[in-house]
Write a protein that holds these residues in place. Structure first.
Motif, PDB file in Angstrom:
ATOM      1  N   HIS A   1       0.833  -1.210   0.000  1.00 41.93           N
ATOM      2  CA  HIS A   1       0.000   0.000   0.000  1.00 41.93           C
ATOM      3  C   HIS A   1       0.865   1.256   0.000  1.00 41.93           C
ATOM      4  N   GLU A   2       1.888   1.279   0.854  1.00 43.13           N
ATOM      5  CA  GLU A   2       2.782   2.440   0.934  1.00 43.13           C
ATOM      6  C   GLU A   2       3.556   2.626  -0.374  1.00 43.13           C
ATOM      7  N   ARG A   3       4.014   1.526  -0.958  1.00 46.00           N
ATOM      8  CA  ARG A   3       4.753   1.639  -2.231  1.00 46.00           C
ATOM      9  C   ARG A   3       3.857   2.168  -3.336  1.00 46.00           C
ATOM     10  N   CYS A   4       2.617   1.689  -3.388  1.00 44.15           N
ATOM     11  CA  CYS A   4       1.674   2.166  -4.407  1.00 44.15           C
ATOM     12  C   CYS A   4       1.412   3.657  -4.252  1.00 44.15           C
ATOM     13  N   LEU A   5       1.188   4.098  -3.023  1.00 40.29           N
ATOM     14  CA  LEU A   5       0.933   5.519  -2.789  1.00 40.29           C
ATOM     15  C   LEU A   5       2.140   6.374  -3.148  1.00 40.29           C
ATOM     16  N   SER A   6       3.335   5.863  -2.875  1.00 40.47           N
ATOM     17  CA  SER A   6       4.557   6.616  -3.209  1.00 40.47           C
ATOM     18  C   SER A   6       4.692   6.792  -4.717  1.00 40.47           C
ATOM     19  N   VAL A   7       4.416   5.742  -5.459  1.00 37.90           N
ATOM     20  CA  VAL A   7       4.524   5.829  -6.922  1.00 37.90           C
ATOM     21  C   VAL A   7       3.414   6.716  -7.482  1.00 37.90           C
ATOM     22  N   LEU A   8       2.202   6.561  -6.965  1.00 39.07           N
ATOM     23  CA  LEU A   8       1.093   7.381  -7.445  1.00 39.07           C
ATOM     24  C   LEU A   8       1.283   8.859  -7.136  1.00 39.07           C
ATOM     25  N   ALA A   9       2.131   9.174  -6.156  1.00 39.01           N
ATOM     26  CA  ALA A   9       2.407  10.571  -5.819  1.00 39.01           C
ATOM     27  C   ALA A   9       3.255  11.261  -6.883  1.00 39.01           C
ATOM     28  N   CYS A  10       3.883  10.488  -7.751  1.00 39.58           N
ATOM     29  CA  CYS A  10       4.678  11.076  -8.835  1.00 39.58           C
ATOM     30  C   CYS A  10       3.733  11.727  -9.839  1.00 39.58           C
TER      31      CYS A  10
ATOM     32  N   TYR B   1       3.817  12.306 -12.948  1.00 34.91           N
ATOM     33  CA  TYR B   1       3.681  11.740 -14.286  1.00 34.91           C
ATOM     34  C   TYR B   1       3.046  10.353 -14.279  1.00 34.91           C
ATOM     35  N   VAL B   2       2.671   9.848 -13.121  1.00 32.32           N
ATOM     36  CA  VAL B   2       2.082   8.515 -13.023  1.00 32.32           C
ATOM     37  C   VAL B   2       0.566   8.634 -12.983  1.00 32.32           C
ATOM     38  N   ASP B   3      -0.082   7.951 -13.931  1.00 31.87           N
ATOM     39  CA  ASP B   3      -1.543   7.925 -13.973  1.00 31.87           C
ATOM     40  C   ASP B   3      -2.090   6.724 -13.217  1.00 31.87           C
ATOM     41  N   GLU B   4      -1.467   5.571 -13.425  1.00 34.13           N
ATOM     42  CA  GLU B   4      -1.933   4.336 -12.815  1.00 34.13           C
ATOM     43  C   GLU B   4      -0.743   3.438 -12.533  1.00 34.13           C
ATOM     44  N   ILE B   5      -0.967   2.464 -11.649  1.00 33.34           N
ATOM     45  CA  ILE B   5       0.022   1.416 -11.443  1.00 33.34           C
ATOM     46  C   ILE B   5      -0.684   0.074 -11.591  1.00 33.34           C
TER      47      ILE B   5
ATOM     48  N   ILE C   1      -0.967   0.472 -22.010  1.00 24.12           N
ATOM     49  CA  ILE C   1       0.224   1.116 -21.470  1.00 24.12           C
ATOM     50  C   ILE C   1       0.927   1.925 -22.550  1.00 24.12           C
ATOM     51  N   ALA C   2       1.173   3.191 -22.250  1.00 26.94           N
ATOM     52  CA  ALA C   2       1.808   4.093 -23.211  1.00 26.94           C
ATOM     53  C   ALA C   2       3.290   4.257 -22.941  1.00 26.94           C
ATOM     54  N   ILE C   3       3.706   4.105 -21.679  1.00 25.09           N
ATOM     55  CA  ILE C   3       5.112   4.293 -21.311  1.00 25.09           C
ATOM     56  C   ILE C   3       5.492   3.261 -20.250  1.00 25.09           C
ATOM     57  N   VAL C   4       6.657   2.666 -20.444  1.00 25.80           N
ATOM     58  CA  VAL C   4       7.260   1.815 -19.423  1.00 25.80           C
ATOM     59  C   VAL C   4       8.519   2.557 -18.978  1.00 25.80           C
ATOM     60  N   ALA C   5       8.558   2.961 -17.721  1.00 29.17           N
ATOM     61  CA  ALA C   5       9.659   3.778 -17.227  1.00 29.17           C
ATOM     62  C   ALA C   5      10.496   3.014 -16.212  1.00 29.17           C
TER      63      ALA C   5
ATOM     64  N   LEU D   1      10.232  -5.961 -25.120  1.00 28.14           N
ATOM     65  CA  LEU D   1       9.003  -5.636 -25.843  1.00 28.14           C
ATOM     66  C   LEU D   1       8.700  -4.138 -25.787  1.00 28.14           C
ATOM     67  N   ALA D   2       8.899  -3.543 -24.622  1.00 28.60           N
ATOM     68  CA  ALA D   2       8.678  -2.098 -24.491  1.00 28.60           C
ATOM     69  C   ALA D   2       9.664  -1.328 -25.356  1.00 28.60           C
ATOM     70  N   GLU D   3      10.922  -1.777 -25.393  1.00 30.83           N
ATOM     71  CA  GLU D   3      11.935  -1.121 -26.229  1.00 30.83           C
ATOM     72  C   GLU D   3      11.582  -1.265 -27.708  1.00 30.83           C
ATOM     73  N   GLN D   4      11.145  -2.449 -28.118  1.00 30.28           N
ATOM     74  CA  GLN D   4      10.776  -2.683 -29.518  1.00 30.28           C
ATOM     75  C   GLN D   4       9.594  -1.821 -29.938  1.00 30.28           C
TER      76      GLN D   4
END
Length: 126
Positions: free
Chosen positions: A17-26, A28-32, A50-54, A70-73
């Motif tokens: 839960h804490e990791r998800c909230l930390s990432v969602l606080a960025c 540029y992040v729409d969803e995880i 998915i539009a971007i893999v970062a 696959l994301a690079e290709q």
């Protein structure tokens, strides 16, 4: 469980839960995607549109072979330059190096609190 198996029983430091909230606080992040596979698949990309893999440039474990192929290709892989060298290992190192100071400070606070409650007086009701 996966992280604990790979890195040891004290990892991850934050729960899911804490990791998800930390990432969602960025900003540029729409969803995880919770429980996403380590290796990116076509199904994952299409199901979640998915539009971007970062991925950051500072990380402590090696990527799986072909993890991002696959994301690079598809031209959607983006490596984000990390502005800090701070890593989980460094955070753990700092915590452990300050452990004695923290324990002494906490013991002092506990002693002060215990004395307060021992000497606490109450106003008599009339």
């Amino acid at each position: 469980d996966t992280i604990s198996r790979q890195r040891g029983r004290h990892y991850p430091i934050m729960n899911l839960h804490e990791r998800c909230l930390s990432v969602l606080a960025c900003k540029y992040v729409d969803e995880i995607v919770i429980g996403a596979p380590q290796k990116i698949t076509r199904e994952l990309l299409t199901t979640f549109n998915i539009a971007i893999v970062a991925h950051g440039t500072i990380y402590e474990s090696e990527a799986m072979p072909d993890q991002y192929t696959l994301a690079e290709q598809n031209g959607i892989f983006v490596e984000i330059p990390s502005k800090s060298m701070l890593s989980t290992k460094e955070i753990v190192r700092r915590i452990l190096s300050n452990k004695e100071n923290f324990e002494a400070k906490f013991a002092k606070k506990n002693k002060t609190e215990a004395e307060y409650y021992k000497n606490k007086t109450y106003v008599q009701e009339q």
